[in-house]
Write a protein that holds these residues in place. Sequence first.
Motif, PDB file in Angstrom:
ATOM      1  N   SER A  56       2.683  71.049  30.439  1.00 52.66           N
ATOM      2  CA  SER A  56       3.853  71.181  29.713  1.00 52.66           C
ATOM      3  C   SER A  56       4.780  72.312  30.027  1.00 52.66           C
ATOM      4  O   SER A  56       4.455  73.417  30.734  1.00 52.66           O
ATOM      5  N   LEU A  57       5.934  72.063  29.484  1.00 55.07           N
ATOM      6  CA  LEU A  57       6.770  73.155  29.660  1.00 55.07           C
ATOM      7  C   LEU A  57       6.685  74.414  29.259  1.00 55.07           C
ATOM      8  O   LEU A  57       6.716  75.510  29.530  1.00 55.07           O
ATOM      9  N   ALA A  58       5.912  74.563  28.038  1.00 55.04           N
ATOM     10  CA  ALA A  58       5.280  75.699  27.302  1.00 55.04           C
ATOM     11  C   ALA A  58       4.313  76.441  28.328  1.00 55.04           C
ATOM     12  O   ALA A  58       4.267  77.517  28.125  1.00 55.04           O
TER      13      ALA A  58
ATOM     14  N   HIS B 139      10.179  69.698  21.537  1.00 53.53           N
ATOM     15  CA  HIS B 139       9.455  70.984  21.567  1.00 53.53           C
ATOM     16  C   HIS B 139       9.016  71.204  23.076  1.00 53.53           C
ATOM     17  O   HIS B 139       8.508  70.079  23.729  1.00 53.53           O
ATOM     18  N   SER B 140       8.446  72.494  23.448  1.00 51.69           N
ATOM     19  CA  SER B 140       8.200  72.606  24.872  1.00 51.69           C
ATOM     20  C   SER B 140       6.773  71.942  25.239  1.00 51.69           C
ATOM     21  O   SER B 140       6.312  71.925  26.395  1.00 51.69           O
ATOM     22  N   LEU B 141       5.803  71.451  24.086  1.00 51.71           N
ATOM     23  CA  LEU B 141       4.575  70.848  24.710  1.00 51.71           C
ATOM     24  C   LEU B 141       4.918  69.443  24.723  1.00 51.71           C
ATOM     25  O   LEU B 141       4.040  68.665  25.280  1.00 51.71           O
ATOM     26  N   ASN B 142       5.920  68.821  24.270  1.00 49.52           N
ATOM     27  CA  ASN B 142       6.506  67.145  24.504  1.00 49.52           C
ATOM     28  C   ASN B 142       7.365  67.291  25.653  1.00 49.52           C
ATOM     29  O   ASN B 142       7.879  65.943  25.922  1.00 49.52           O
ATOM     30  N   ALA B 143       7.398  68.388  26.615  1.00 48.95           N
ATOM     31  CA  ALA B 143       8.094  67.854  27.812  1.00 48.95           C
ATOM     32  C   ALA B 143       7.082  68.506  28.953  1.00 48.95           C
ATOM     33  O   ALA B 143       6.574  69.581  28.935  1.00 48.95           O
ATOM     34  N   LEU B 144       6.826  67.475  30.024  1.00 55.69           N
ATOM     35  CA  LEU B 144       5.812  67.759  30.910  1.00 55.69           C
ATOM     36  C   LEU B 144       6.716  67.865  32.027  1.00 55.69           C
ATOM     37  O   LEU B 144       7.464  66.884  32.398  1.00 55.69           O
ATOM     38  N   GLN B 145       5.978  68.541  33.156  1.00 57.92           N
ATOM     39  CA  GLN B 145       6.524  68.497  34.441  1.00 57.92           C
ATOM     40  C   GLN B 145       6.382  67.158  35.170  1.00 57.92           C
ATOM     41  O   GLN B 145       5.013  66.748  35.426  1.00 57.92           O
ATOM     42  N   ARG B 146       7.338  66.827  35.877  1.00 58.90           N
ATOM     43  CA  ARG B 146       7.023  65.615  36.908  1.00 58.90           C
ATOM     44  C   ARG B 146       6.540  66.057  38.024  1.00 58.90           C
ATOM     45  O   ARG B 146       7.053  67.049  38.596  1.00 58.90           O
ATOM     46  N   PRO B 147       5.606  65.397  38.622  1.00 57.41           N
ATOM     47  CA  PRO B 147       5.176  65.751  39.988  1.00 57.41           C
ATOM     48  C   PRO B 147       6.153  66.141  41.244  1.00 57.41           C
ATOM     49  O   PRO B 147       6.073  67.037  42.037  1.00 57.41           O
ATOM     50  N   GLY B 148       7.249  65.240  41.162  1.00 52.83           N
ATOM     51  CA  GLY B 148       8.354  65.383  42.090  1.00 52.83           C
ATOM     52  C   GLY B 148       9.384  66.472  41.545  1.00 52.83           C
ATOM     53  O   GLY B 148      10.300  66.761  42.568  1.00 52.83           O
TER      54      GLY B 148
ATOM     55  N   GLY C  89      11.383  68.474  37.996  1.00 56.31           N
ATOM     56  CA  GLY C  89      11.966  68.268  36.666  1.00 56.31           C
ATOM     57  C   GLY C  89      10.767  67.966  35.904  1.00 56.31           C
ATOM     58  O   GLY C  89       9.566  68.175  35.741  1.00 56.31           O
ATOM     59  N   TYR C  90      11.247  67.548  34.523  1.00 53.01           N
ATOM     60  CA  TYR C  90      10.428  67.260  33.204  1.00 53.01           C
ATOM     61  C   TYR C  90      10.757  65.920  32.716  1.00 53.01           C
ATOM     62  O   TYR C  90      11.995  65.353  33.002  1.00 53.01           O
ATOM     63  N   ALA C  91       9.677  65.502  31.813  1.00 50.97           N
ATOM     64  CA  ALA C  91      10.057  64.231  31.017  1.00 50.97           C
ATOM     65  C   ALA C  91       9.385  64.620  29.972  1.00 50.97           C
ATOM     66  O   ALA C  91       8.605  65.169  29.509  1.00 50.97           O
ATOM     67  N   PHE C  92      10.191  63.591  28.656  1.00 49.48           N
ATOM     68  CA  PHE C  92       9.650  63.703  27.556  1.00 49.48           C
ATOM     69  C   PHE C  92       8.260  62.716  27.197  1.00 49.48           C
ATOM     70  O   PHE C  92       8.289  61.834  27.774  1.00 49.48           O
ATOM     71  N   ILE C  93       7.669  63.107  26.320  1.00 46.63           N
ATOM     72  CA  ILE C  93       6.582  62.413  25.879  1.00 46.63           C
ATOM     73  C   ILE C  93       6.752  62.554  24.325  1.00 46.63           C
ATOM     74  O   ILE C  93       7.354  63.116  23.675  1.00 46.63           O
ATOM     75  N   ASP C  94       5.901  61.383  23.643  1.00 46.59           N
ATOM     76  CA  ASP C  94       5.738  61.379  22.229  1.00 46.59           C
ATOM     77  C   ASP C  94       7.071  61.421  21.421  1.00 46.59           C
ATOM     78  O   ASP C  94       7.246  61.897  20.357  1.00 46.59           O
ATOM     79  N   PRO C  95       8.168  60.423  21.742  1.00 56.48           N
ATOM     80  CA  PRO C  95       9.160  60.252  20.997  1.00 56.48           C
ATOM     81  C   PRO C  95       8.989  59.700  19.700  1.00 56.48           C
ATOM     82  O   PRO C  95       8.232  58.872  19.476  1.00 56.48           O
TER      83      PRO C  95
END
Length: 313
Positions: free
Chosen positions: A112-114, A201-210, A212-218
């Motif tokens: 996560s971004l956190a 929030h920062s626990l709902n944005a996870l790092q993409r393997p390639g 950048g980041y992507a949101f989860i749990d909208p």
Amino acid sequence: MEQSEVVAVARARPWADQEWAAALLERFPDVLARTVRRWDLVIERAHTDGVGLPVLEVRRGGEPAAVKFDDAGTDLGQQVRVMRAAAGRGYCRVLDHDADLGAALLERLGPSLARTTADGLAQVEVLVRLLEQAWELPLDVAQDEQPGEKASQLLAIVETEIADGGWVHRHTAAFDRAAALSRELVEHPHPDRVVVHGDAHSLNALQRPGGGYAFIDPDGFLCERDYDVGVALRDLMAELEQIAGADGPPAAREWHRRQVASVSRRLGLEPDRVDAWAFVERVTTGVWLHRLGYVEEGERWLSTADLLAPHAR
């Protein structure tokens, strides 16, 4: 990782002994077993960063993936609908979804971004960039909430706790301000609405393997952009605590006003509305954490709300 270990992780959650959780935890072993069979999964890890059932890192036919379960307070079907509509733009990709099971198979993302970014303002920058993509979704993807409905929901949370009394007296000024701001938001809803993430929030944005980041749990409901940005800004707790400790609460409030003004100016939003949403969300998040058994964490949220309340010196 064995299924029994995953079940043990779920049963060790702070909310596990609450009455509403009994049915959820009773059926979870069966849901987990059926999910593993449904997609022929190998479980590698269970994550507990969120407050619900654990999210699983799995492999399906050798390929990495993740599993998210429906649980109390989660509309997994709506989450899947939003993420499918986004098709990977700003959001996690959906690999499959079984509505009967209440389970979704998702692309596996990284930390996560956190966890990757300690600086709160740097986190806000990432979240805002993601939100600008998320807001592009067509309105018919959203849950059709009426103008002012989200503010009404938050007001109800605040007023319920005030009416119950007890522990909220430690934070009277924060609760009073949250109630007043919520009422104003209810009475003056913004006409321009988008499909908001709803919990950016920062626990709902996870790092993409390639990269950048992507949101989860909208949550994916109709609301104003100011709300999403308020949620992103509500998490600046460590910074507020540090500034207040060094220079006092007035300095912390002034610093927070500058951050709200900067982000609002960039996005063309109203600083007062963004600030109102951030404050109300800070208080109601503290309430929810209390209710779920995360009392110490909930108190931290409410203590930073105290710092931002006008009475703090």
